[in-house]
Design a protein around this motif. Sequence first.
Motif, PDB file in Angstrom:
ATOM      1  N   ILE A   1       0.843  -1.250   0.229  1.00  0.00           N
ATOM      2  CA  ILE A   1      -0.015   0.127  -0.018  1.00  0.00           C
ATOM      3  C   ILE A   1       0.754   1.297  -0.097  1.00  0.00           C
ATOM      4  O   ILE A   1       1.804   1.387   0.605  1.00  0.00           O
TER       5      ILE A   1
ATOM      6  N   CYS B   1      -3.017   6.349  -0.801  1.00  0.00           N
ATOM      7  CA  CYS B   1      -4.250   5.938   0.025  1.00  0.00           C
ATOM      8  C   CYS B   1      -5.064   6.879   0.488  1.00  0.00           C
ATOM      9  O   CYS B   1      -4.474   7.979   1.349  1.00  0.00           O
ATOM     10  N   ILE B   2      -6.606   6.896   0.308  1.00  0.00           N
ATOM     11  CA  ILE B   2      -7.472   7.946   0.655  1.00  0.00           C
ATOM     12  C   ILE B   2      -8.234   7.575   1.871  1.00  0.00           C
ATOM     13  O   ILE B   2      -9.269   7.921   2.054  1.00  0.00           O
ATOM     14  N   ARG B   3      -8.087   6.277   2.342  1.00  0.00           N
ATOM     15  CA  ARG B   3      -8.609   5.754   3.793  1.00  0.00           C
ATOM     16  C   ARG B   3     -10.040   5.246   3.485  1.00  0.00           C
ATOM     17  O   ARG B   3     -11.149   5.848   4.130  1.00  0.00           O
ATOM     18  N   CYS B   4     -10.264   5.097   2.329  1.00  0.00           N
ATOM     19  CA  CYS B   4     -11.747   4.732   1.925  1.00  0.00           C
ATOM     20  C   CYS B   4     -12.267   3.408   2.637  1.00  0.00           C
ATOM     21  O   CYS B   4     -13.479   3.246   2.641  1.00  0.00           O
ATOM     22  N   ARG B   5     -11.433   2.384   2.969  1.00  0.00           N
ATOM     23  CA  ARG B   5     -11.874   1.195   3.607  1.00  0.00           C
ATOM     24  C   ARG B   5     -12.355   0.047   2.624  1.00  0.00           C
ATOM     25  O   ARG B   5     -12.597  -1.045   3.102  1.00  0.00           O
ATOM     26  N   ILE B   6     -12.389   0.438   1.254  1.00  0.00           N
ATOM     27  CA  ILE B   6     -12.706  -0.745   0.352  1.00  0.00           C
ATOM     28  C   ILE B   6     -12.038  -2.041   0.509  1.00  0.00           C
ATOM     29  O   ILE B   6     -12.573  -3.003   0.483  1.00  0.00           O
ATOM     30  N   CYS B   7     -10.702  -1.831   0.415  1.00  0.00           N
ATOM     31  CA  CYS B   7      -9.883  -2.910   0.406  1.00  0.00           C
ATOM     32  C   CYS B   7     -10.106  -4.005   1.740  1.00  0.00           C
ATOM     33  O   CYS B   7     -10.372  -4.910   1.774  1.00  0.00           O
TER      34      CYS B   7
ATOM     35  N   TYR C   1      -4.088   1.886   6.973  1.00  0.00           N
ATOM     36  CA  TYR C   1      -4.375   0.284   6.390  1.00  0.00           C
ATOM     37  C   TYR C   1      -3.052  -0.261   6.056  1.00  0.00           C
ATOM     38  O   TYR C   1      -2.188   0.202   5.326  1.00  0.00           O
TER      39      TYR C   1
ATOM     40  N   CYS D   1      -9.134  -1.162  -5.052  1.00  0.00           N
ATOM     41  CA  CYS D   1      -8.802  -0.040  -4.598  1.00  0.00           C
ATOM     42  C   CYS D   1      -9.121   1.236  -5.912  1.00  0.00           C
ATOM     43  O   CYS D   1      -8.656   1.410  -6.926  1.00  0.00           O
ATOM     44  N   PRO D   2     -10.003   2.176  -5.412  1.00  0.00           N
ATOM     45  CA  PRO D   2     -10.455   3.247  -6.350  1.00  0.00           C
ATOM     46  C   PRO D   2      -9.260   4.351  -6.704  1.00  0.00           C
ATOM     47  O   PRO D   2      -9.429   5.008  -7.904  1.00  0.00           O
ATOM     48  N   VAL D   3      -8.221   4.343  -6.110  1.00  0.00           N
ATOM     49  CA  VAL D   3      -7.039   5.130  -6.315  1.00  0.00           C
ATOM     50  C   VAL D   3      -5.783   4.545  -6.747  1.00  0.00           C
ATOM     51  O   VAL D   3      -4.931   5.300  -7.011  1.00  0.00           O
TER      52      VAL D   3
ATOM     53  N   ALA E   1      -4.045   2.637  -5.195  1.00  0.00           N
ATOM     54  CA  ALA E   1      -2.859   2.905  -4.025  1.00  0.00           C
ATOM     55  C   ALA E   1      -2.309   1.355  -3.894  1.00  0.00           C
ATOM     56  O   ALA E   1      -1.241   1.278  -2.844  1.00  0.00           O
ATOM     57  N   ILE E   2      -2.698   0.382  -4.152  1.00  0.00           N
ATOM     58  CA  ILE E   2      -2.237  -1.064  -3.815  1.00  0.00           C
ATOM     59  C   ILE E   2      -1.545  -1.561  -5.058  1.00  0.00           C
ATOM     60  O   ILE E   2      -2.287  -1.532  -5.979  1.00  0.00           O
TER      61      ILE E   2
HETATM   62  S1  SF4 Z   1      -8.822   0.579  -0.952  1.00  0.00           S
HETATM   63 FE1  SF4 Z   1      -7.208   2.028  -1.665  1.00  0.00          FE
HETATM   64  S2  SF4 Z   1      -7.687   3.973  -0.905  1.00  0.00           S
HETATM   65 FE2  SF4 Z   1      -9.066   2.694  -0.101  1.00  0.00          FE
HETATM   66  S3  SF4 Z   1      -8.294   2.184   1.885  1.00  0.00           S
HETATM   67 FE3  SF4 Z   1      -7.582   0.808   0.859  1.00  0.00          FE
HETATM   68  S4  SF4 Z   1      -5.677   1.189  -0.085  1.00  0.00           S
HETATM   69 FE4  SF4 Z   1      -6.631   2.973   0.867  1.00  0.00          FE
END
Ligand code: SF4
Lengths: 191, 405, 105
Positions: C36, C41-47, C75, C92-94, C96-97
């Motif tokens: 990550i 990472c925008i801390r959206c919690r999706i992952c 995360y 991950c929408p951005v 970041a992973i």
């Molecule tokens: S899905 Fe991507 S952006 Fe969202 S919390 Fe996880 S690593 Fe961060």
Amino acid sequence: MIPRSKMANSTVEITFYGRGGQGAVTAAQIIAQAAIKRGLFASSFPEYGAERRGAPVRAYVRLSREPIVAREPIERPNISVVFDVRLLRIFNIPAITRDTIVVNASSKDEVKQELSSFNGKVIYVNAYGIAMKHLGRPIVNTTMLGALLRVLDLVDIETVKALVMETFGSKAGRANAEALEEAYKTAEVVS
Amino acid sequence: MTKALSIREEVVKERVGLTSNYAAAYAVKAVDVDVIAAYPITPQTTIIEKLAEFVANGELDAEYIPVESEHSALSAVVGAAAAGARVFTATSAQGLEFMHEVLHITSGLRLPVVMAVPGRALSAPISIHGDYQDLMNARDTGWIIMIASTAQEVYDSIIMAYRIAEDRRVLLPVMVSYDGFLMSHTTEPVELYHEEYVRRFTPRNLERYRLDPRKPITMGVIASPEWYYEIKYQVIHTLKESKAVIREVHEEFNKAFGTNYGLIEKFMVDDADYVLITYGGASSGNAKEAARRARERGLRAGVVRIRLFRPFPTEELIEAIKDAKVVAVIDRALTPGNVYEGPVASDVISALYSRGIEKPVVSVVHGISQRTMFVEDFYNLYKMLDEYSKTGKYPGSTIFMGLRT
Amino acid sequence: MRNVTWRDIPIGGVILEPGNARNNITGTWRTQRPVIDQDACIRCRICWMYCPEPAILELRKPYVTKSGRKYEVTYEIDYDHCKGCGICAHECPVKAIKMVPEVGG
Ligand code: SF4
Ligand code: SF4
């Protein structure tokens, strides 16, 4: 046909012949229940199949003072209870009945004519007339029970009447019990 | 005898006329089940109709789940049993087939489910009539299987079934089977017990693994090949060993209720040359009546009825038939393509062979889809056994009695 | 292990110890590992929601990105149990992973 065993000979076998919807199965059940209530052994079973209103049906009862072991259909009943005179031919009843035929017919002459070849005892009852009078419907099963009780000493009329009341509920039960009573009184021994 | 009589006087509440299906329902009420799930199918339906009536009018305090299929019916009671409930279901024929995969799951999960099975023929062709094809297809599923021959025995067996299933040494599901129609729809005398005696005989065993959020466990896991065999073997072993518990429960039941049940029933076998081995009501009743007639005509005839079918009562059966000249096994079921097409005939042969006993066994199939079995058929069978024994010539393949040939 | 027989296992294959799947170190199954980028990472919690293991840890760990954004949570990956399926990277929408090859095990 091989003779029955001594044990089986103490058994009374009754077949009810009716049409789907006339209550032959219920009648057989009531006789069995009455015998069981009096401490006797009984088994009652319908002719199993898809039930259709109006189709000829049979229901069987075995009564005995001993436990009943055999579970075969009754081929040669001691007593045949015939809900409709036309069923006599369909089931060949005069030829297979051992002792007694109890039959619903419109007149004694009709019975004599239909049963001229039968050597056993014949009980005639105008069940149709009695049922119409008490129930307003041609459901003759309880009426036929009344006629049957004239020749069946293993069960008594009071027990049967109580079971009829129980089966049909208080109002219909009373009418059915009255029909039964009248049939018991008016059934005639033809031969 | 007098002792047994006085026990009956004490425990019997009333003597009534009931079909075997109603007798089953009354037993289920007497043991006070918690959850019932079932789907209607002929000839089983009147059991669950009666139970629905008991629940609706408040005579039985149970959860009644009207499900959409037999597969769901058994699945629902599996779930309830896993949570610790005392459960009941019932089915016949195609319904039992549809339950089949869950039958294995029930025994594999060691859940004490009790099920009534009035036996019926299998489609195609479509038949609603009775035999035991459905039950025989379920025999290898790890369930304990009892087959009753009277409505009284259905009532008594279901009571015993709960005691056996829930015993901590067993914890396996139990089927109580009997003749579809020929028993399920036949009214005969049944002595019902005061329910407090039944409840005293069947205390709930809650000391078993069950799903409880306060004490979490996992059920229904995947077992890797390293462990599957061991877990399955536990079922095999326990089913075999359960015979001792079943014997014990029978003895205790006999003592408590003044009855005389064993794993098999013997009728005139002590000095019998010719023994018919039967199961269920019609085969056994008609065979007994035939044995009486044959005895009156000088043939030493007897009947052994198999009451406990799984685990198979090998010792009892062998003890009963060891002195017979010939035995014939009456099967109301089929195992197509096997050496003999009568499934229980094969069981009897392997039982004898396992103990090194050589004895002629004749396989007879009859009563398929309720083809009428007459007492006379069995009487004739005794005469045939006499003939075989005298000539030393045995049929060597299954006899299909009552077939139009 | 060798001495455990069929008699020693709880009947019905019941598992008596809750949560013992934790003892199964699925991290050894991985051929690629997710990494990550904490600044992207925008801390959206999706992952965290999508991970089947679940091996995404939501930690109360403040973090300030290079561009100066402050987050209360971070995360991270539980590499003992992450099996490297790549679902988190896919979701991950951005983006970041990133999935990077495991080198040398
Ligand atoms: S899905 Fe991507 S952006 Fe969202 S919390 Fe996880 S690593 Fe961060
Ligand atoms: S790769 Fe798969 S297992 Fe690993 S963290 Fe991402 S989603 Fe979870």
